[in-house]
Write an enzyme that holds these catalytic residues in place. Structure first.
Site, mmCIF file in Angstrom:
data_model
loop_
_atom_site.group_PDB
_atom_site.id
_atom_site.type_symbol
_atom_site.label_atom_id
_atom_site.label_comp_id
_atom_site.label_asym_id
_atom_site.label_seq_id
_atom_site.Cartn_x
_atom_site.Cartn_y
_atom_site.Cartn_z
ATOM 1 N N HIS A 163 -11.257 20.419 7.066
ATOM 2 C CA HIS A 163 -11.254 18.959 7.002
ATOM 3 C C HIS A 163 -11.520 18.365 8.380
ATOM 4 C CE1 HIS A 163 -8.500 20.787 4.088
ATOM 5 N NE2 HIS A 163 -8.774 19.800 3.252
ATOM 6 N N TYR A 220 -8.660 8.184 3.828
ATOM 7 C CA TYR A 220 -9.337 7.893 2.564
ATOM 8 C C TYR A 220 -9.658 6.405 2.469
ATOM 9 C CZ TYR A 220 -7.639 12.513 1.223
ATOM 10 O OH TYR A 220 -7.370 13.854 1.165
ATOM 11 N N ASP A 250 -14.403 13.541 0.082
ATOM 12 C CA ASP A 250 -13.385 13.175 -0.902
ATOM 13 C C ASP A 250 -13.357 11.659 -1.054
ATOM 14 O OD1 ASP A 250 -11.235 12.909 -2.564
ATOM 15 O OD2 ASP A 250 -9.798 13.935 -1.261
ATOM 16 N N HIS A 306 -11.546 10.157 -3.429
ATOM 17 C CA HIS A 306 -10.128 9.899 -3.707
ATOM 18 C C HIS A 306 -9.910 8.759 -4.684
ATOM 19 C CE1 HIS A 306 -5.859 10.590 -2.420
ATOM 20 N NE2 HIS A 306 -6.379 11.788 -2.218
ATOM 21 N N GLU A 354 -16.022 14.712 -4.113
ATOM 22 C CA GLU A 354 -14.752 15.007 -4.786
ATOM 23 C C GLU A 354 -14.083 13.750 -5.324
ATOM 24 O OE1 GLU A 354 -10.307 16.433 -3.363
ATOM 25 O OE2 GLU A 354 -12.059 17.121 -2.238
ATOM 26 N N GLU A 414 -7.886 17.097 -9.168
ATOM 27 C CA GLU A 414 -6.687 17.141 -8.332
ATOM 28 C C GLU A 414 -5.495 16.467 -9.001
ATOM 29 O OE1 GLU A 414 -5.448 15.045 -4.126
ATOM 30 O OE2 GLU A 414 -7.387 16.042 -4.237
ATOM 31 N N ARG A 418 -10.965 21.245 -10.039
ATOM 32 C CA ARG A 418 -10.187 21.192 -8.808
ATOM 33 C C ARG A 418 -8.689 21.041 -9.025
ATOM 34 N NH1 ARG A 418 -9.664 20.894 -3.801
ATOM 35 N NH2 ARG A 418 -8.631 19.061 -3.003
ATOM 36 N N HIS A 471 -7.072 22.883 -5.752
ATOM 37 C CA HIS A 471 -6.432 21.973 -4.803
ATOM 38 C C HIS A 471 -5.486 22.764 -3.894
ATOM 39 C CE1 HIS A 471 -3.250 18.724 -3.991
ATOM 40 N NE2 HIS A 471 -4.343 18.269 -3.405
ATOM 41 N N GLU A 515 -9.829 25.186 -0.878
ATOM 42 C CA GLU A 515 -9.358 24.300 0.182
ATOM 43 C C GLU A 515 -8.369 25.063 1.055
ATOM 44 O OE1 GLU A 515 -7.560 19.783 0.739
ATOM 45 O OE2 GLU A 515 -7.423 20.769 -1.216
#
Length: 436
Positions: free
Chosen positions: A153, A184, A237, A239, A263, A289, A310, A339, A366
């Site tokens: 990340h 995010y 991501d 989110h 994602e 997730e 995920r 996840h 991840e």
């Protein structure tokens, strides 16, 4: 052909059964004698571990029951309901224990129940592999790869800062990097929100302005591709932070930058937009997730509306359902991307890793960037290790990760108000709540 395939699967299952039977021949029937919860918070990670003790002296298993936003509820679920249910049962009968525990509350599914089930399920698999004296992946069919490809990340307050952080991971050997401009939704790109001036909500409530995030994300990808080239695999991501139609447009616009995946573009309540998204572009999509119910992922997989599933084992109930999800996804060309951020304990990372090593449709895992912290590695001996873009598992029998109970007790679980157990709202300028 179907009969031949079924016959081959039967032979494989029989061979595994014979291997396990040989390893355990002459051993007395096991019983679960104790189920206990170990709650700990080393290095700010609130972790819940379930330990299953058996009638065989010294034989026990550990599993992850971590649920970052409702850990205390999972603890109650285990101590008040799941532990009394499991006592006296045979830990070798994993499928039967999972299924009967699953319906023991009558109402089922949901992250609290699934978190408790995950702890029990992973502990049972840990016991089974320890008893067979092999790493868990051997009971799941053996290795399909030498190690587990991971992504890290990289973020920053500016595109330049993010790019510098990407360089650090590339130099350390990573080939897959998730990039984010700030947190995010890029909260630092928006203006002072009106809801704060009006005294609406609490000062701790967050803020996001969708358009600065969308524009900033496109500029970020343009910059990273120019600086780092086209060979680096990039992930992002979303989110579930923007409106569904905005998500469709952003995923379309990102196609030019050849993402490894985008994602969580949509919230679970808006999954109908995945069909529109798939029809308009070919950007790979990762989703799941937030999923905890089979009806959330079955149609997305079977209709080939996503490319990576995920879910996290601790949210769907453990290794047993995780294997079933992987097999379903395999049939439809969907790969896995379980996840696994740092707020999930090392036991669950290792459990997912054993499945990662064996399945043919593994996608990526991840990771915890570069390595687990020193204290966490001491509390959880046998942590998976991260090196040059791969995760390596401890080869000891079982899942390979244990917990030092005495050391864990030195880092007490954080209850309210230190550990809030909830997420603070993220709002639009007028104060409207943004999901998740």
């Amino acid at each position: 052909m179907a009969a031949a395939a079924a016959g081959m699967l039967g032979l494989q299952s029989e061979a595994l059964a014979q291997t396990y039977s040989k390893a355990t021949r002459g051993m007395p029937a096991l019983k679960i004698t104790n189920v206990k919860v170990i709650a700990t918070c080393p290095q700010s990670g609130n972790y819940v571990v379930l330990k299953v003790e058996t009638s065989e002296p010294g034989l026990y298993g550990v599993g992850s029951a971590t649920l970052t936003t409702r850990g205390a509820a999972v603890i109650t679920s285990i101590t008040e309901f799941l532990a009394p249910f499991a006592l006296g049962r045979d830990p070798a009968n994993i499928e039967d224990l999972w299924q009967t525990a699953y319906v023991s509350s009558y109402w089922r599914n949901g992250p609290v129940l699934n978190g408790a089930l995950c702890g029990l399920d992973e502990a049972l698999w840990d016991i089974k592999a320890k008893r067979a004296k092999v790493p868990l992946y051997e009971l799941l069919g053996g290795k399909s790869r030498f190690a587990i490809t991971t992504y890290c990340h990289a973020d920053g307050k500016t595109v330049e800062e993010t790019s510098e952080n990407v360089s650090k991971f590339v130099e350390a050997g990573w080939k897959h990097v998730r990039i984010q401009l700030g947190g995010y939704g890029s909260p630092m790109l928006g203006q002072t929100p009106d809801f704060r001036a009006a005294g609406f909500g609490l000062p701790s409530d967050g803020y996001q302005d969708n358009q600065p995030y969308v524009k900033g994300t496109l500029k970020l990808f343009e910059h990273i591709r120019k600086v780092h080239g086209d060979d680096l695999e990039l992930l992002h991501d979303m989110h579930e932070r923007i409106e569904p139609i905005e998500a469709v447009n952003l995923v379309k616009a990102l196609q030019q930058y050849r993402l490894f995946w985008a994602e969580d573009p949509l919230s679970p309540e808006q999954m109908g937009y995945f069909k529109m998204m798939r029809e308009q572009c070919s950007t790979p999509i990762a989703m799941g997730e937030l999923f905890s119910h089979p009806m959330e992922w079955i149609s997305l997989i079977s209709d080939r509306l996503i490319d990576f599933i995920r879910v996290g084992f601790n949210h769907v109930g453990g290794i047993t359902p995780g294997l079933k999800i992987a097999r379903l996804a395999e049939a439809f060309g969907v790969r896995t991307g379980w996840h696994g951020p740092g707020n999930i304990d090392p036991i669950n990372h290792a459990a997912q890793g054993h499945v990662d090593l064996t399945i043919p449709n593994f996608g990526i895992q991840e990771d915890v960037d570069l390595a687990w912290g020193k204290v966490i590695q001491e509390v959880f001996p046998g942590c998976p290790q991260m090196k040059k873009g791969y995760m390596y598992l401890n080869e000891a029998p079982g899942i390979g990760v244990d917990i030092d109970e005495k050391l864990a007790a030195k880092y007490p679980f954080k209850a309210f108000p230190e550990g809030t157990g909830f997420r603070f709202p993220i709002r639009k300028a007028d104060g409207t709540q943004i999901r998740p």
